[in-house]
Design a protein around this motif. Structure first.
Motif, mmCIF file in Angstrom:
data_model
loop_
_atom_site.group_PDB
_atom_site.id
_atom_site.type_symbol
_atom_site.label_atom_id
_atom_site.label_comp_id
_atom_site.label_asym_id
_atom_site.label_seq_id
_atom_site.Cartn_x
_atom_site.Cartn_y
_atom_site.Cartn_z
ATOM 1 N N ALA A 240 0.837 -1.200 0.000
ATOM 2 C CA ALA A 240 0.000 0.000 0.000
ATOM 3 C C ALA A 240 0.871 1.249 0.000
ATOM 4 N N VAL A 241 0.422 2.261 -0.749
ATOM 5 C CA VAL A 241 1.073 3.573 -0.775
ATOM 6 C C VAL A 241 -0.018 4.630 -0.650
ATOM 7 N N HIS A 242 0.402 5.859 -0.349
ATOM 8 C CA HIS A 242 -0.580 6.941 -0.243
ATOM 9 C C HIS A 242 -0.985 7.371 -1.659
ATOM 10 N N PRO A 243 -2.278 7.649 -1.885
ATOM 11 C CA PRO A 243 -2.729 7.997 -3.240
ATOM 12 C C PRO A 243 -2.096 9.266 -3.812
ATOM 13 N N ASP A 244 -1.579 10.139 -2.943
ATOM 14 C CA ASP A 244 -0.979 11.385 -3.436
ATOM 15 C C ASP A 244 0.537 11.313 -3.543
ATOM 16 N N ASP A 245 1.105 10.144 -3.285
ATOM 17 C CA ASP A 245 2.564 10.005 -3.314
ATOM 18 C C ASP A 245 3.016 9.843 -4.778
ATOM 19 N N GLU A 246 3.660 10.891 -5.299
ATOM 20 C CA GLU A 246 4.060 10.905 -6.712
ATOM 21 C C GLU A 246 5.053 9.794 -7.035
ATOM 22 N N ARG A 247 5.825 9.337 -6.052
ATOM 23 C CA ARG A 247 6.855 8.320 -6.308
ATOM 24 C C ARG A 247 6.256 7.001 -6.788
ATOM 25 N N TYR A 248 5.015 6.739 -6.366
ATOM 26 C CA TYR A 248 4.465 5.406 -6.627
ATOM 27 C C TYR A 248 3.203 5.429 -7.498
ATOM 28 N N LYS A 249 2.837 6.593 -8.019
ATOM 29 C CA LYS A 249 1.589 6.658 -8.786
ATOM 30 C C LYS A 249 1.606 5.709 -9.986
ATOM 31 N N HIS A 250 2.792 5.512 -10.566
ATOM 32 C CA HIS A 250 2.881 4.629 -11.737
ATOM 33 C C HIS A 250 2.691 3.159 -11.369
ATOM 34 N N LEU A 251 2.785 2.837 -10.032
ATOM 35 C CA LEU A 251 2.663 1.441 -9.614
ATOM 36 C C LEU A 251 1.244 1.074 -9.173
ATOM 37 N N VAL A 252 0.456 2.072 -8.779
ATOM 38 C CA VAL A 252 -0.874 1.774 -8.254
ATOM 39 C C VAL A 252 -1.706 1.048 -9.301
ATOM 40 N N GLY A 253 -2.250 -0.080 -8.900
ATOM 41 C CA GLY A 253 -3.047 -0.907 -9.810
ATOM 42 C C GLY A 253 -2.264 -2.022 -10.457
ATOM 43 N N LYS A 254 -0.910 -1.927 -10.404
ATOM 44 C CA LYS A 254 -0.084 -2.983 -10.975
ATOM 45 C C LYS A 254 0.140 -4.096 -9.958
ATOM 46 N N HIS A 255 0.646 -5.242 -10.434
ATOM 47 C CA HIS A 255 1.038 -6.353 -9.576
ATOM 48 C C HIS A 255 2.557 -6.482 -9.602
ATOM 49 N N ILE A 256 3.131 -6.774 -8.448
ATOM 50 C CA ILE A 256 4.577 -6.996 -8.370
ATOM 51 C C ILE A 256 4.828 -8.349 -7.732
ATOM 52 N N LYS A 257 6.032 -8.867 -7.980
ATOM 53 C CA LYS A 257 6.390 -10.210 -7.497
ATOM 54 C C LYS A 257 6.682 -10.142 -5.998
ATOM 55 N N LEU A 258 6.054 -11.075 -5.272
ATOM 56 C CA LEU A 258 6.336 -11.197 -3.846
ATOM 57 C C LEU A 258 7.505 -12.152 -3.676
#
Length: 876
Positions: A240-258
């Protein structure tokens, strides 16, 4: 001042042994009180009721100083109210203490090489009952040693049939009102006790661990998270990241490897995340963290439980079967070998929850449990204090109460134990759920596919009903009508959350808005004489029985009461208990002296015009003390009332009135008869005032003095309104003369018993009638032939001239005083020099400068005092 003192014949002084031996008195006297039924309350009585229910000690426990402290105060309250004419009920009992008691019996079984599962549920519960019968009465016997004036005929236990009926009744009502429900939530799980525990049963402490930062994903689609519980990553279902955090906006909605798994997890945006903390990204493990569970609920994330009841990993893979702490190290090692560890901080000190019973690290865990919906109940509990129906004392403790009831979460009430009140819910073969009340039959049999819930209720659920279940609720008994609401709940501020709030919620709910108690009187905790918390690990725990054996129960009680300032902790040391024993001995010896000198309670008090100034003074002070003690009781100021009684009894009655009256007794006649009656009255009332706090020695002395049956059922003193300011001023003058001359004698090195020729010039002063008493108190003999005043002391408008020739070595005394004077002058010179040094004053801290100023003032005082002593010495 007392209504029945004149009705009792005086007993002979020979009834009192020469020395007070608590061990010879206390046990026999207590059993006499119980046998006579003094503590039994009558629900049919026309007297106004006064009720306190004892905070039920755990059946596993023994009397510790905290119990002794609170029991002393509750006993004092109920004894006084009984003497004031109330139908006074102090109701005793014990708590079944689910987890603690089950642990005790399981430990016993372990010594036999067995577990509870070897016995089965029914046989194990029977074994716990046997344990309770064998060991549970220990604390009750210790309560008798302390002198607890409880109504033993009403003793209750939270697993008794009547209290069990109350538990089942209120569960059913709450369930039907949709205030009890079953749901899967994050709970605190103890892998040692194998049960859920509530938030307030979790003790947080600073533990040393490791904070690791782990990279999830690859390249630009990677994110770093930090955790102290690396093993829980096996159950992550999102980052989880904050919706206003510009660093991670490109990742929201994507899946990453655990890492370490064959799963991918989504990156979700949630306002709970603090972008300023750490990397601004957090791992989400909904089944093992309450905040993560809430995130999971908002984003429809799956919850993966990764360990069993014992804290052992259940996820298939290389960590399967490992203990959670073993798996933590193994997971970090595996991540390190893959280059996934970005940073490690070791040691990392952070707050970790531990089970309050066994100290095992608590594991947050998703679990299906029973809950109380507390919002409406907590609202009512808060309102009852806000609108004044319940008073919290001291008032500043109200904030702590409101902080809890105004922010209370739903209460997990189910426990995975066998000892306790089993949840009265049955599950049917077709998914039915039926809650059964106390007068209802189960909906079906096991053969028909019906089973009862295996969990039991949290111990605090049943103890929350204590103020009314112990009086017979849900039946409308005579006891309930007479003694509910209770008057005072006296308990430690540390269990506001555990118990006080629970009783408020349940009492208001079950009793149609009638409060469970009118006043909540909160005490502090008992600490050692240095103010340190008592703990076995500190080696400063005291068994109160040891002190009672050594000094008597009254001595322990008086020490505890004298330290009881509302809401504040109470330091206690053995020296203080010994001092209280000395006080009990002083009362004993003074009463013996009074009896041997004819003190009596027979007949009316003489009219004021027949009383000497000394008699009028002590009677005025007696009434003022009654007024003062009553006010302190109403304000729960036990320390102040104990201190007031100590100083009145020791200083004014024993050290002044008795001593001032000795010459009157020796002279005999009508004046002696008057003072004998006054002394009898003063002792009668003083013993009554002291009785609630120190019951044993006072009852023994009072029955001997008055011939009365017992102080337990005697009348509480009333302030007659008698005051005599003129007499008080007159005796104050006597005290000034005696004190000043005693100080002078001590300064001259005279022994207390050493007799000195003296001339007293008292004519025309209020001191004249007291010359004989003053001479006796000061060991001043008549002038005699050859009297030559070598020192004269003007004091209180009179003059005392002493002939010290031949009494002291004047030369030696001058030499000693000259040496002291030189030392004081040297001290003054040093302090003056420092304070006159501007460089020193510019650099020295303020507290250092103030200390030197204090030394200078002290030196000036010493110089003046010694110079005066030298001036008073006879000339060579």
């Amino acid at each position: 001042m007392t209504e029945n003192a004149q009705q009792q014949p005086s007993a002979p002084a020979t009834d009192l042994p020469t020395q007070y031996a608590p061990a010879d008195v206390e046990g026999t006297l207590y059993e006499r009180w119980v046998d006579k039924g003094y503590f039994a309350a009558d629900a049919k009585s026309d007297k106004p009721a006064y009720t306190i229910v004892i905070p039920p000690p755990n059946v596993t426990g023994s009397l510790h100083l905290g119990h002794a402290f609170q029991h002393t105060l509750m006993d004092a309250l109920t004894r006084r109210k009984r003497m004031q004419g109330y139908e006074s009920l102090w109701l005793p009992g014990m708590d079944h203490a689910g987890i603690a008691t089950q642990n005790k019996v399981e430990q016993q079984l372990a010594e036999e090489g067995k577990s509870r599962h070897d016995l089965g549920r029914e046989e194990f519960v029977e074994r716990v009952w046997q344990w309770k019968e064998e060991y549970g009465g220990k604390i009750l016997g210790q309560m008798r040693r302390l002198g607890d004036g409880v109504d033993w005929s009403r003793e209750r236990f939270t697993m008794d049939e009547g209290l069990s009926r109350a538990v089942q009744t209120i569960f059913k009502r709450l369930y039907d009102d949709e205030l009890i429900y079953r749901a899967e939530r994050i709970i605190n799980w103890c892998p040692r006790c194998l049960t859920a525990i509530s938030d307030i049963e979790v003790e947080h402490q600073e533990d040393s661990g490791e904070l690791v930062s782990i990279r999830y994903g690859e390249g630009d689609d990677s994110v770093v998270v930090a955790t102290t519980r690396a093993e829980t990553m096996l159950g992550d279902t999102a980052v989880a990241v904050h919706p206003d955090d510009e660093r991670y906006k490109h990742l929201v909605g994507k899946h990453i490897k655990l890492p370490l798994t064959d799963r991918t997890i989504p990156v979700v945006a949630d306002t709970h995340v603090d972008p300023e903390f750490g990397t601004g990204a957090v791992k989400v493990t909904p089944a093992h963290d309450p905040n993560d569970f809430a995130i999971g609920q908002r984003h429809n994330l799956p919850s993966m439980t990764i360990m069993d009841d014992h804290g052992v990993i259940t996820v298939h893979g290389p960590f399967l079967g490992q203990d959670r702490f073993e798996a933590r190290s193994a997971v970090v090692g595996a991540l390190r070998s893959q280059g996934r560890i970005v940073a490690e901080k070791r040691p990392y000190v952070h707050s970790v929850g531990h089970c309050s019973r066994c100290k095992t690290t608590v594991e947050p865990r998703l679990s299906m449990q029973w809950w109380v919906k507390v919002a409406p109940l907590a609202q009512a509990a808060g309102d009852a204090v806000r609108d004044g129906r319940v008073k919290i004392h001291p008032e500043d403790m109200s904030k702590r109460y409101f902080d809890w009831v105004d922010n209370m979460f739903d209460w997990c009430i189910s426990r995975q134990l066998w000892w306790g009140h089993r949840i009265p819910v049955w599950y049917g073969p077709n998914g039915e759920t039926v809650c059964v009340g106390p007068d209802e039959e189960p909906p079906g049999t096991e053969a028909e596919g019906w089973t009862q819930d295996t969990d039991v209720l949290d111990t605090w659920f049943s103890s929350g009903l204590w103020p009314f279940s112990t009086l017979g609720w849900p039946e409308q008994t005579e006891d309930l009508r007479k003694f509910y609401s209770t008057d005072v709940l006296l308990t430690g501020h540390d269990i506001i959350f555990f118990w006080v709030a629970r009783m408020m919620m349940f009492g208001l709910y079950a009793m149609d808005g009638e409060v469970p108690f009118k006043t909540i009187a909160l005490t502090g905790l008992v600490r050692d004489e240095r103010g340190k918390k008592m703990s076995k690990s500190f080696g400063n725990v005291v068994d109160p029985l040891d002190w009672m054996d050594k000094y008597g129960s009254d001595a322990l009680r008086f020490t505890l009461a004298r330290g009881a300032n509302p809401g504040t902790d109470v330091p206690i040391g053995e020296d203080w208990v010994q001092a209280s024993r000395n006080f009990a001995n002083k009362i004993w010896n003074a009463t013996r002296f009074a009896l041997m000198n004819g003190a009596t309670v027979e007949g009316e008090l003489p009219a004021a015009e027949k009383l000497s100034a000394t008699d009028r003074w002590i009677l005025a002070r007696l009434n003022e003390t009654v007024e003062q003690v009553d006010a302190y009781y109403e304000d729960f100021q036990f320390a102040k009332l104990s201190d007031a009684l100590f100083h009145f009894a020791w200083d004014e009655v024993f050290d002044w009135y008795v001593e001032l009256s000795k010459t009157t007794f020796q002279a005999g006649g009508e004046a002696a008869q008057v003072s004998q009656r006054v002394l009898g009255e003063v002792l009668d009332v003083t013993l009554r005032l002291l009785h609630p706090v120190i019951p044993f020695v006072t009852d023994t002395l009072w029955t001997t003095l008055t011939g009365g049956e017992s102080l337990v059922i005697a009348d509480w003193p009333k302030d007659s309104g008698f005051r005599d300011e003129a007499a008080e001023r007159e005796i104050e003058l006597v005290q000034r003369v005696v004190t000043e001359v005693r100080r002078f004698r001590a300064d001259q090195g005279l022994q207390p018993g050493q007799r000195v020729p003296a001339r007293l010039t008292l004519d025309g002063t209020a001191l004249a009638p007291h010359e004989a008493a003053i001479r006796q108190l000061l060991r001043l003999q008549p002038e005699g032939e050859g009297f030559a005043a070598t020192a004269t002391l003007p004091v209180a408008g009179a003059e005392v001239a002493l002939d010290l020739s031949g009494v002291i070595d004047v030369a030696a005394e001058r030499k000693r005083l000259a040496k002291d004077l030189a030392a004081a002058e040297k001290e003054k010179a040093q302090a003056t020099a420092k304070l006159g040094n501007e460089a020193f004053l510019a650099k020295a801290p303020d507290q250092v400068v103030e200390k030197i100023r204090g030394r200078l003032a002290k030196a000036d005082e010493d110089i003046a005092r010694i110079a005066a002593q030298l001036e008073r010495l006879p000339r060579a």
